[in-house]
Scaffold this active site. Structure first.
Site, PDB file in Angstrom:
ATOM      1  N   GLY A  24      -0.701 -29.508  -6.910  1.00  0.00           N
ATOM      2  CA  GLY A  24      -1.179 -28.398  -6.219  1.00  0.00           C
ATOM      3  C   GLY A  24       0.020 -27.494  -6.156  1.00  0.00           C
ATOM      4  N   GLU A  25       0.500 -27.348  -4.747  1.00  0.00           N
ATOM      5  CA  GLU A  25       1.517 -26.466  -4.299  1.00  0.00           C
ATOM      6  C   GLU A  25       2.929 -27.212  -3.782  1.00  0.00           C
ATOM      7  OE1 GLU A  25      -0.131 -23.610  -1.646  1.00  0.00           O
ATOM      8  OE2 GLU A  25      -0.877 -22.396  -2.971  1.00  0.00           O
TER       9      GLU A  25
END
Length: 106
Positions: A24-25
């Site tokens: 993801g981030e």
């Protein structure tokens, strides 16, 4: 945007650091030969530098901030606990206001 954050991470990390996108981030940053206190100081510099970096070429008035969880292998004992401690600290950073650094001892 993640590429730019990764570039900042690369440029701001200590020379012997290893980093990777975790999903993801999220990114992981390994800081060998750093005490917990030294690691906290290093990631605070990174966190503050990313917050102050001009990303307006990506979007006008874009501000990017990071929340960081820091853990030490000395306090964890093994790899799985280390990741768990860092993840818990990251969760606290996100839950208590974001754009901050929390450690396993916070």
């Amino acid at each position: 945007m993640l590429e730019r954050v990764a570039q900042q991470l690369k440029e701001l990390s200590p020379a012997n650091a290893k980093y990777a996108r975790w999903g993801g981030e999220e990114f992981t940053l390994l800081l060998p030969e750093h005490s917990l206190e030294q690691a906290i100081n290093a990631v605070r510099i990174i966190q503050q530098s990313i917050e102050q970096h001009d990303f307006s070429d990506l979007a006008p008035l874009l501000n990017i901030t990071v929340s960081v969880g820091v853990a030490s292998v000395e306090n964890a004992g093994d790899y799985n606990r280390l990741l768990n401690h860092a993840d818990q600290a990251l969760y606290r950073a996100k839950q208590t206001g974001r754009n901050k650094v929390e450690s396993e001892l916070s």
